[in-house]
Each structure stands twice: as C-alpha cells, then as structure tokens.
Design an enzyme around this catalytic site. Sequence first.
Site, short mmCIF file in Angstrom:
data_model
loop_
_atom_site.label_atom_id
_atom_site.label_comp_id
_atom_site.label_asym_id
_atom_site.label_seq_id
_atom_site.Cartn_x
_atom_site.Cartn_y
_atom_site.Cartn_z
N GLY A 1 0.83 -1.19 0.00
CA GLY A 1 0.00 0.00 0.00
C GLY A 1 0.87 1.24 0.00
CD GLU A 2 5.04 2.23 2.72
OE1 GLU A 2 5.54 3.10 3.44
OE2 GLU A 2 5.72 1.36 2.12
CG HIS A 3 -0.98 3.62 -2.90
ND1 HIS A 3 -0.42 2.37 -2.90
CD2 HIS A 3 -2.28 3.45 -3.23
CE1 HIS A 3 -1.34 1.48 -3.22
NE2 HIS A 3 -2.49 2.12 -3.43
CB ALA A 4 -3.95 8.47 -0.98
N GLY B 1 -3.60 4.57 2.65
CA GLY B 1 -3.77 3.22 3.14
C GLY B 1 -2.47 2.44 3.12
#
Length: 318
Positions: free
Chosen positions: A231-234, A279
């Site tokens: 994840g580690e993104h929007a 997230g």
Amino acid sequence: MSTREVFVHEHGLVESDDVGAGTRVWAFAHILPGARVGEDCNVCDNVFIEDGAVVGDRVTLKPGVQVWNGVTLEDDVFVGPNATFTNDLRPRSRQWLTEHPQTIVRRGASIGANATILPGLEIGTGAMVGAGAVVTRAVPPHAVVVGNPARITGYDADAARRGDEPVPARPEAALGVTELGVSGVTLHRFAEHGDMRGSLTSSAVAAPDGVPFDVQRWFMVYDVPTREVRGEHAHRRCHQFLICVAGSVILAVDDGHNRGEVLLDAPSKGVHLPPMVWGTQYRYGPDAKLLVFASEPYDPDDYIRDYEAFLAERAAGD
C-alpha cells in the site's frame, strides 16, 4: 539574555555561522563550519554536527548524537541519547566518498536511544524508532518500528507514545457497516453460514453491507513476507474494498488528521477505502491473501505515493 539569542556553553564549540535564534548548545558539543542548525534547537552535551548536515527548527539532540554530512533532520525531530546516524554503507579508513547518501528524518519523527540508522534512508513524518533499533529500510510515516532489523509493530506513533490501543485495533461490530472515524472509511461485516461441510459468506454488490461502488477491477495480494509493507499510497478517484480471504493482515488508514487500524482476519470482514485516504497494509500472516476490488481501471496518475504530497492535496481540498 534574550530568549532569541544563540546560547553556547563555555565548553561548547560552534564554528558554523548558520545557527538559528533561540538554539542552545551545551558543553562539549561541536558544530562544524558548513553545518546548518535551525531555530530553538536543543543541542545537548557531546553532540557532533558535521559540515553538510542540516538540522531544522525545534530539534532536540540528546547527548552522544552525531549528525553527519548527508543527514537532514526536519523540524520538530527528537533524537535520543547515543542514537547513531551513518553516511557510508561500506566505510574504509581514510577512503572518502565524493558524495554521501542522503538520509532524511521527516518532521515530527522520534528516534530512540541507541538506535542506528543506516545511510540513504527516509524516516517518515511522525514516525517513532524504538530504543536500540537498527533501521535498515525506510520507515513509513507515523509507523512505530523496533528491533534488529527494525520492523513495524504499529502505526499512529502519537497514540503509541500515549500508551493508547490502536483505534480501532479489532473492532467488534454487528453485521452491517461501522464507521471507523477516518474520512468515510467503513468496516463491513457479512453474514456467515456454516455447517459440517464448511462455511460460506456472500453479499450482493449493491447491498448496503456489500461493496458500495461499481467494480471495474479486482486483484489479489499474497505471498507477502511478514516484514514487508504494502500500500503506502492514496488514490485521487479510485474507491477500494479490501477483504482478507485467508490469513490476516492489518490495514492502517490515515486522512491527514485521523488515523486508525483494523485487523482483517476473516472473509466475513471487509473495509471500504474511499479516495484521498492513505492506506497501508502490514504484518501479513504467512498465508494471507488480500482480495481488493477497485472502482476504476488501473491508472498510474491516480496514485499519490508521496505522503507529503498527499497531505498537501488534502489540505488544498479542505
């Protein structure tokens, strides 16, 4: 003495002419020419700051810390006693690099006593590195990492500092939809039907407790080593719905103001992740399989992968 003057203890040595107002430099600390130190910092005994190092405003450096060329500490960073930065992955005596890897500790992060930070890494905004940790990989924003090598044990470092439980760590909810307090993120619990032949869970896509958007794409995440973070993104436009159909994984959600975690450990639980929510999934179980439904076809331009850019876009939209 004005509180806005630079204070240097009689046994401190400041050779840099770029030290901000209100900064205090204590005994046996040494700041070399070419180093930059911001305002209202506290540079404690036996701290060494090398030329080329950059220290932001309101930074605290406890005794025994060395900040080397190539290291940048942003505003409001705390570095505990004897924490060690490095700037050469393969050092040799009297062999110098022409350019040092860039290590950056983002604003508001904390590094515990005796932690070691390998060169060329980023410690994310608001992260917390535990005492004695050996950091060999980048640390995501607001993550809590401990151990050797350092691994993520949770998110929302501010809550960890207060001793709070993750919110919600394991929501207990009736069937249906539960708000998680983070910009439209909802936990959905589906009905389970089981007998001696096994269990079944299902939901119509258009039902209130089902996937609350038209699905354009799905994908599965699996075979993730437990130390890995996904994840580690929007997304700017895309809605997602996450179900861990086997094993378990923790989902951390962040809207720039509020953060929370939810343990996905059953096919009867899913989370709706709307656009403009950061997230992250971590602590995958060895057999975890995460099914993700998406409202949009894959579009690389829909992703925000830099946390600071995400915060800026959120602020612009508020």
